[in-house]
Design a protein around this motif. Structure first.
Motif, PDB file in Angstrom:
ATOM      1  N   MET A   8       1.108  -1.444   0.414  1.00  0.00           N
ATOM      2  CA  MET A   8      -0.163   0.161  -0.229  1.00  0.00           C
ATOM      3  C   MET A   8       0.624   1.733   0.211  1.00  0.00           C
ATOM      4  O   MET A   8       2.145   1.569   0.783  1.00  0.00           O
ATOM      5  CB  MET A   8      -1.198   0.167   0.980  1.00  0.00           C
ATOM      6  N   LYS A   9       0.599   2.194  -1.033  1.00  0.00           N
ATOM      7  CA  LYS A   9       1.417   3.258  -1.119  1.00  0.00           C
ATOM      8  C   LYS A   9       1.341   4.332   0.858  1.00  0.00           C
ATOM      9  O   LYS A   9       0.128   4.733   0.636  1.00  0.00           O
ATOM     10  CB  LYS A   9       1.077   4.298  -1.964  1.00  0.00           C
ATOM     11  N   PRO A  10       2.027   5.044   0.546  1.00  0.00           N
ATOM     12  CA  PRO A  10       1.388   5.812   1.798  1.00  0.00           C
ATOM     13  C   PRO A  10       0.964   7.186   1.253  1.00  0.00           C
ATOM     14  O   PRO A  10       1.393   7.906   0.529  1.00  0.00           O
ATOM     15  CB  PRO A  10       3.381   5.938   2.227  1.00  0.00           C
ATOM     16  N   LEU A  11       0.368   7.516   2.284  1.00  0.00           N
ATOM     17  CA  LEU A  11      -0.280   8.589   1.807  1.00  0.00           C
ATOM     18  C   LEU A  11       0.471   9.608   0.894  1.00  0.00           C
ATOM     19  O   LEU A  11      -0.100  11.080   0.528  1.00  0.00           O
ATOM     20  CB  LEU A  11      -1.869   9.209   2.310  1.00  0.00           C
ATOM     21  N   GLY A  12       1.528   9.885   2.343  1.00  0.00           N
ATOM     22  CA  GLY A  12       2.435  11.331   1.292  1.00  0.00           C
ATOM     23  C   GLY A  12       2.954  11.113   0.619  1.00  0.00           C
ATOM     24  O   GLY A  12       3.616  11.880   0.145  1.00  0.00           O
ATOM     25  N   SER A  13       3.744  10.320   0.233  1.00  0.00           N
ATOM     26  CA  SER A  13       3.900  10.325  -1.204  1.00  0.00           C
ATOM     27  C   SER A  13       3.377   9.289  -2.928  1.00  0.00           C
ATOM     28  O   SER A  13       4.037   9.847  -3.347  1.00  0.00           O
ATOM     29  CB  SER A  13       4.763   8.459  -1.402  1.00  0.00           C
ATOM     30  N   VAL A  14       2.058  10.112  -2.045  1.00  0.00           N
ATOM     31  CA  VAL A  14       0.484  10.384  -3.092  1.00  0.00           C
ATOM     32  C   VAL A  14       1.050  11.451  -4.432  1.00  0.00           C
ATOM     33  O   VAL A  14       0.903  12.613  -3.469  1.00  0.00           O
ATOM     34  CB  VAL A  14      -0.331  10.332  -3.085  1.00  0.00           C
ATOM     35  N   ARG A  15       0.869  11.572  -4.980  1.00  0.00           N
ATOM     36  CA  ARG A  15       1.209  13.109  -6.192  1.00  0.00           C
ATOM     37  C   ARG A  15      -0.270  13.580  -6.194  1.00  0.00           C
ATOM     38  O   ARG A  15      -1.262  13.427  -7.616  1.00  0.00           O
ATOM     39  CB  ARG A  15       1.823  12.855  -7.651  1.00  0.00           C
ATOM     40  N   TRP A  16      -0.874  14.361  -5.253  1.00  0.00           N
ATOM     41  CA  TRP A  16      -1.589  15.033  -5.511  1.00  0.00           C
ATOM     42  C   TRP A  16      -1.772  15.743  -6.272  1.00  0.00           C
ATOM     43  O   TRP A  16      -3.399  16.582  -6.614  1.00  0.00           O
ATOM     44  CB  TRP A  16      -2.044  15.670  -3.269  1.00  0.00           C
ATOM     45  N   PRO A  17      -1.494  16.607  -6.092  1.00  0.00           N
ATOM     46  CA  PRO A  17      -1.177  18.113  -7.240  1.00  0.00           C
ATOM     47  C   PRO A  17      -1.016  17.597  -8.305  1.00  0.00           C
ATOM     48  O   PRO A  17      -2.038  17.696  -9.029  1.00  0.00           O
ATOM     49  CB  PRO A  17       0.139  18.569  -7.441  1.00  0.00           C
ATOM     50  N   ALA A  18      -0.835  16.971  -9.293  1.00  0.00           N
ATOM     51  CA  ALA A  18      -1.024  15.620  -9.780  1.00  0.00           C
ATOM     52  C   ALA A  18      -2.854  15.202 -10.027  1.00  0.00           C
ATOM     53  O   ALA A  18      -2.910  15.631 -11.269  1.00  0.00           O
ATOM     54  CB  ALA A  18       0.022  14.788 -10.534  1.00  0.00           C
ATOM     55  N   ILE A  19      -3.241  15.093  -9.480  1.00  0.00           N
ATOM     56  CA  ILE A  19      -4.182  14.489  -9.537  1.00  0.00           C
ATOM     57  C   ILE A  19      -5.347  15.328  -9.483  1.00  0.00           C
ATOM     58  O   ILE A  19      -6.403  15.215 -10.417  1.00  0.00           O
ATOM     59  CB  ILE A  19      -5.137  12.993  -7.855  1.00  0.00           C
ATOM     60  N   ALA A  20      -5.310  16.622  -8.942  1.00  0.00           N
ATOM     61  CA  ALA A  20      -5.867  17.445  -9.149  1.00  0.00           C
ATOM     62  C   ALA A  20      -5.613  18.236 -10.292  1.00  0.00           C
ATOM     63  O   ALA A  20      -6.778  18.336 -11.004  1.00  0.00           O
ATOM     64  CB  ALA A  20      -5.586  18.543  -7.680  1.00  0.00           C
ATOM     65  N   ALA A  21      -4.287  18.067 -10.741  1.00  0.00           N
ATOM     66  CA  ALA A  21      -4.508  18.195 -12.035  1.00  0.00           C
ATOM     67  C   ALA A  21      -5.441  17.606 -13.187  1.00  0.00           C
ATOM     68  O   ALA A  21      -5.927  18.442 -13.435  1.00  0.00           O
ATOM     69  CB  ALA A  21      -2.968  18.967 -12.819  1.00  0.00           C
ATOM     70  N   LEU A  22      -5.013  16.868 -13.267  1.00  0.00           N
ATOM     71  CA  LEU A  22      -5.835  14.892 -14.261  1.00  0.00           C
ATOM     72  C   LEU A  22      -6.957  15.557 -13.852  1.00  0.00           C
ATOM     73  O   LEU A  22      -7.879  15.753 -14.800  1.00  0.00           O
ATOM     74  CB  LEU A  22      -5.219  14.408 -14.380  1.00  0.00           C
ATOM     75  N   THR A  23      -7.286  15.890 -12.790  1.00  0.00           N
ATOM     76  CA  THR A  23      -8.956  16.578 -12.568  1.00  0.00           C
ATOM     77  C   THR A  23      -9.528  17.356 -13.284  1.00  0.00           C
ATOM     78  O   THR A  23     -10.726  17.426 -14.059  1.00  0.00           O
ATOM     79  CB  THR A  23      -9.620  15.787 -11.098  1.00  0.00           C
ATOM     80  N   ALA A  24      -8.705  18.364 -12.714  1.00  0.00           N
ATOM     81  CA  ALA A  24      -8.760  19.959 -13.774  1.00  0.00           C
ATOM     82  C   ALA A  24      -9.144  19.220 -15.182  1.00  0.00           C
ATOM     83  O   ALA A  24      -9.860  20.418 -15.921  1.00  0.00           O
ATOM     84  CB  ALA A  24      -8.041  20.477 -13.674  1.00  0.00           C
ATOM     85  N   VAL A  25      -8.046  18.880 -16.367  1.00  0.00           N
ATOM     86  CA  VAL A  25      -8.074  18.651 -17.456  1.00  0.00           C
ATOM     87  C   VAL A  25      -9.273  18.135 -17.613  1.00  0.00           C
ATOM     88  O   VAL A  25     -10.186  18.747 -18.640  1.00  0.00           O
ATOM     89  CB  VAL A  25      -6.734  17.738 -17.495  1.00  0.00           C
ATOM     90  N   SER A  26     -10.260  16.652 -17.314  1.00  0.00           N
ATOM     91  CA  SER A  26     -11.167  16.419 -17.316  1.00  0.00           C
ATOM     92  C   SER A  26     -12.254  16.524 -17.314  1.00  0.00           C
ATOM     93  O   SER A  26     -13.194  17.137 -17.976  1.00  0.00           O
ATOM     94  CB  SER A  26     -11.582  14.942 -16.426  1.00  0.00           C
ATOM     95  N   THR A  27     -12.303  17.538 -16.617  1.00  0.00           N
ATOM     96  CA  THR A  27     -13.523  18.570 -15.970  1.00  0.00           C
ATOM     97  C   THR A  27     -13.606  19.585 -17.282  1.00  0.00           C
ATOM     98  O   THR A  27     -14.576  20.294 -17.338  1.00  0.00           O
ATOM     99  CB  THR A  27     -13.283  19.356 -14.815  1.00  0.00           C
ATOM    100  N   LEU A  28     -12.811  20.345 -17.482  1.00  0.00           N
ATOM    101  CA  LEU A  28     -12.744  21.641 -18.500  1.00  0.00           C
ATOM    102  C   LEU A  28     -12.593  20.788 -19.901  1.00  0.00           C
ATOM    103  O   LEU A  28     -13.382  21.846 -20.489  1.00  0.00           O
ATOM    104  CB  LEU A  28     -11.791  22.135 -18.516  1.00  0.00           C
TER     105      LEU A  28
END
Length: 396
Positions: free
Chosen positions: A1-21
């Motif tokens: 299981m990947k530690p939550l601190g190592s998750v690329r949250w900015p990338a996840i948010a950015a790619l979600t914004a790509v999908s939405t827009l």
């Protein structure tokens, strides 16, 4: 299981914004508002159906070639190609005329297909397994706003002016900003030797659950392709104004946003087969009311809300069937369900457009109601047949 601190949250948010827009620009403007503009250019039902089919054909092509492009170029460049196709398509529509409109129609669909596969596969590889449900839920809710924001924008600005094209280009360009701020992935190279168990699962027969899911999502594709491609002609035949037309499109989108969580809850509680029957019966009833209700009646927006919700429910249920299938074959099954949806979305506007040409533009909803009703009968037969063969239905 990947530690939550190592998750690329900015990338996840950015790619979600790509999908939405991108979804608002590519699908909301391109698939929902653009047909309204074309109807004002004098496009009749058969030609409008052909244009809608060209968009879904382009999407099918994008779904087919995206995996190879991701493997060769990487996800980031593939998403960029999809956005570029749409940015080219919008001004091309305003410059060209029939039958050359078919070319930008194909481009709008191609752009969605490339972005859909490349961006979402990239996004979900970054999400920790224990958080995947919540991230996917947020993502799907945000992209569903396309069905509300784009028609509302058209209602505010008028769907026949240049604002819709400008908005489509601007939103698609805006999606490129978070895309290019995200560090690229390395191209995913094909795996030469897969584990035996995985290869066996991919070659295994398609389960009854997935087969029914493909039928359900095909009905959803027929309805989506016909409804969004031909609704402006139906609205004109019913004497609706441009503002009423775009507001009804917003009601369809709101239903798609609001009703998917209850549909998923019902599938978990009552079973897949029962949920399909309930949704198909509700769709048949709502489509019938939508046809019979007067545009000034409260039943008109209420039935539009239900129609939009049940159309999206068919897609949700198809994906649910694939997700509940054998995990080793889930990629194959997701692809089958997606292709069934897109292929049927090509057929829907062609067949329904021909029916409207023969019987009148106000007949749009009846073929869709008949299709939903046939799904009720088919699913009842499947469930009863499975019950007689092996006890409780495996579709549940």
């Amino acid at each position: 299981m990947k530690p939550l601190g190592s998750v690329r949250w900015p990338a996840i948010a950015a790619l979600t914004a790509v999908s939405t827009l991108a979804q608002i620009g590519q699908f909301g403007i391109g698939f929902m508002v653009l047909p309204v503009w074309l109807a004002h250019q004098g496009l009749d039902a058969p030609r409008a159906g052909l244009f809608a089919a060209s968009q879904w054909t382009g999407m099918l092509a994008g779904l087919m070639v995206a995996p190879a492009l991701v493997a060769r170029l990487g996800a980031k460049k593939t998403v960029a190609l999809g956005l570029t196709a749409t940015i080219i398509a919008f001004p091309a529509v305003s410059w060209l005329s029939w039958p050359l409109w078919i070319a930008p129609g194909v481009l709008t669909g191609l752009g969605i297909g490339l972005r859909w596969i490349a961006n979402e596969s990239w996004l979900y590889r970054l999400v920790p397994e224990e958080l995947s449900g919540r991230v996917v839920g947020i993502h799907e809710t945000l992209i569903a706003t396309a069905g509300v924001v784009a028609p509302a924008l058209a209602a505010w600005s008028g769907p026949v002016g240049p604002v819709a094209f400008i908005a489509g280009v601007a939103l698609t360009l805006a999606a490129a900003i978070p895309l290019w701020l995200t560090a690229p992935e390395h191209p995913v190279r094909p795996v030469t030797h897969e584990p035996t168990v995985h290869a066996t699962a991919q070659a295994a027969p398609i389960s009854a659950l997935v087969c029914l899911g493909m039928v359900v999502v095909a009905v959803g594709g027929i309805s989506d392709g016909a409804l969004y491609g031909l609704f402006p002609l139906y609205a004109n035949a019913r004497g609706m104004s441009d503002t009423q037309t775009t507001l009804m499109l917003s009601c369809l989108g709101l239903g798609g946003m609001a009703l998917q969580v209850p549909v998923g809850w019902l599938a978990d509680r009552a079973g897949f087969g029962v949920t399909v029957i309930v949704c198909a019966a509700a769709s048949t009833f709502a489509l019938s009311i939508f046809t019979l209700a007067a545009p000034v009646s409260w039943l008109f927006p209420a039935s539009a809300f239900a129609v939009g919700g049940m159309n999206s429910a068919f897609i949700t249920l198809g994906m649910y069937a694939a997700a509940r299938s054998a995990k080793a074959a889930i990629v194959r099954n997701m692809r089958l369900v997606s292709l069934a949806f897109t292929a049927s979305s090509i057929v829907g506007p062609l067949v329904t457009g021909a029916a409207m040409k023969a019987l009148g533009n106000d007949m749009l909803m009846w073929p869709l109601a008949i299709t939903s009703g046939a799904l009720v009968v088919y699913t009842l037969g499947v469930c009863e047949g499975r019950r007689q063969l092996s006890g409780p239905s495996t579709a549940n």
